[in-house]
Design a protein around this motif. Sequence first.
Motif, mmCIF file in Angstrom:
data_model
loop_
_atom_site.group_PDB
_atom_site.id
_atom_site.type_symbol
_atom_site.label_atom_id
_atom_site.label_comp_id
_atom_site.label_asym_id
_atom_site.label_seq_id
_atom_site.Cartn_x
_atom_site.Cartn_y
_atom_site.Cartn_z
ATOM 1 N N HIS A 159 0.846 -1.183 0.000
ATOM 2 C CA HIS A 159 0.000 0.000 0.000
ATOM 3 C C HIS A 159 0.886 1.240 0.000
ATOM 4 N N PRO A 160 0.412 2.347 -0.578
ATOM 5 C CA PRO A 160 1.241 3.564 -0.614
ATOM 6 C C PRO A 160 1.681 4.066 0.759
ATOM 7 N N TYR A 161 0.835 3.882 1.801
ATOM 8 C CA TYR A 161 1.228 4.396 3.119
ATOM 9 C C TYR A 161 0.836 3.506 4.287
ATOM 10 N N PHE A 162 -0.075 2.580 4.109
ATOM 11 C CA PHE A 162 -0.446 1.701 5.220
ATOM 12 C C PHE A 162 0.498 0.504 5.314
ATOM 13 N N GLU A 181 -7.160 19.861 11.952
ATOM 14 C CA GLU A 181 -7.923 18.708 11.498
ATOM 15 C C GLU A 181 -7.382 18.291 10.136
ATOM 16 N N LYS A 182 -7.137 16.987 9.980
ATOM 17 C CA LYS A 182 -6.590 16.483 8.724
ATOM 18 C C LYS A 182 -7.485 15.383 8.172
ATOM 19 N N GLU A 183 -7.641 15.371 6.862
ATOM 20 C CA GLU A 183 -8.401 14.319 6.200
ATOM 21 C C GLU A 183 -7.475 13.123 5.962
ATOM 22 N N ILE A 184 -7.878 11.958 6.468
ATOM 23 C CA ILE A 184 -7.106 10.738 6.310
ATOM 24 C C ILE A 184 -7.891 9.759 5.439
ATOM 25 N N HIS A 185 -7.248 9.215 4.410
ATOM 26 C CA HIS A 185 -7.900 8.236 3.544
ATOM 27 C C HIS A 185 -7.652 6.840 4.114
ATOM 28 N N THR A 186 -8.688 6.240 4.697
ATOM 29 C CA THR A 186 -8.593 4.885 5.230
ATOM 30 C C THR A 186 -9.118 3.906 4.182
ATOM 31 N N LEU A 187 -9.053 2.621 4.481
ATOM 32 C CA LEU A 187 -9.582 1.621 3.557
ATOM 33 C C LEU A 187 -11.104 1.642 3.506
ATOM 34 N N ASP A 188 -11.717 2.350 4.482
ATOM 35 C CA ASP A 188 -13.181 2.476 4.517
ATOM 36 C C ASP A 188 -13.651 3.808 3.956
ATOM 37 N N SER A 194 1.971 10.350 9.317
ATOM 38 C CA SER A 194 1.315 11.556 8.819
ATOM 39 C C SER A 194 2.132 12.774 9.242
ATOM 40 N N GLU A 195 2.402 13.631 8.288
ATOM 41 C CA GLU A 195 3.215 14.822 8.546
ATOM 42 C C GLU A 195 2.315 16.021 8.807
ATOM 43 N N VAL A 196 2.661 16.826 9.821
ATOM 44 C CA VAL A 196 1.916 18.058 10.120
ATOM 45 C C VAL A 196 2.894 19.232 10.125
ATOM 46 N N LYS A 197 2.383 20.400 9.832
ATOM 47 C CA LYS A 197 3.197 21.613 9.860
ATOM 48 C C LYS A 197 3.483 22.011 11.304
ATOM 49 N N LEU A 198 4.486 22.833 11.479
ATOM 50 C CA LEU A 198 4.838 23.314 12.819
ATOM 51 C C LEU A 198 3.671 24.066 13.443
ATOM 52 N N THR A 199 3.005 24.897 12.647
ATOM 53 C CA THR A 199 1.864 25.666 13.167
ATOM 54 C C THR A 199 0.719 24.731 13.566
#
Length: 287
Positions: free
Chosen positions: A192-195, A218-225, A206-211
């Motif tokens: 899988h590309p990331y799982f 809030e981040k959108e995560i693409h799960t298998l569902d 998952s990468e987040v910005k310093l701010t």
Amino acid sequence: MKDYYKILGVKRDASEEEIKKAFRKLAHAHHPDKASGDEAKFKEASEAYSVLSDKEKRRQYDTGQASGGFGFKGSGPDPVWSSGFDFSNFGFGGAGFDTGDLGDILSSIFGGRRVRRGRDIAVDIELSFQESIFGTQRKVVINSKLVKQKEVSISVPPGIDEGQMIRLSGMGETLEGGVPGDLYVKVHVRKHPYFRKEGYNLVMDSEVKLTEALLGAEKEIHTLDGEITLKIPSGIKHGTILRVKGKGVPLGGNKRGDIYIRISVNIPEKLSKEARKLIEELKKEGL
């Protein structure tokens, strides 16, 4: 876990003679040519004897079993949990597997008539990562010198791993008046590309910005569902692991494993003059 010792009704330190005697008794009781025979139990006992009667195969079986390396579970097609176990030494390849002196034992039981067993056949299939997690149905066409061309349906159980095998009893070579061999299906899983799968859980980064790390986001995560919204708490540290319950590998029933997301805080290598000025202000605040 399929226990060959339990199938034959012997202790783990049983001698070769005790193992042969136990198999002889079971073969006599369950041979399918008898009116009271049980083909499934006969094949199970034959499989157990073919391993435990061979010193090297028995040693590998004991080693693999002790380390949790493989086993059998489920009904119908049986997944063979290989996890690195070398099935080639058991002869589970296209050349069939050698049942050693099984025929001689059965010959002595059934009035000198030698009972033959068809050879096992091995094939490979490739699954997507999602198919390996949720399970799927596959059809393969078997066409070899051992078996006439036929289409076979394969039930792939949820959570199967790369390199594991599925056994379909009686789907190998068929001999007239003999016991059919089995079909072994080796599973290959595309990455899988990331799982990544770890047991019954799925793991990702998952990468987040310093701010975002400082203020929360809030981040959108693409799960298998499908997509979910992941809340990043303010002040989160680099390397923190967030958990999303019930979105991992099916456990059976309505239960599932979880998703674990490792947070990586992206520290910018270069700052604009304005950004540096703001950071300097934060520094004065003791941050």
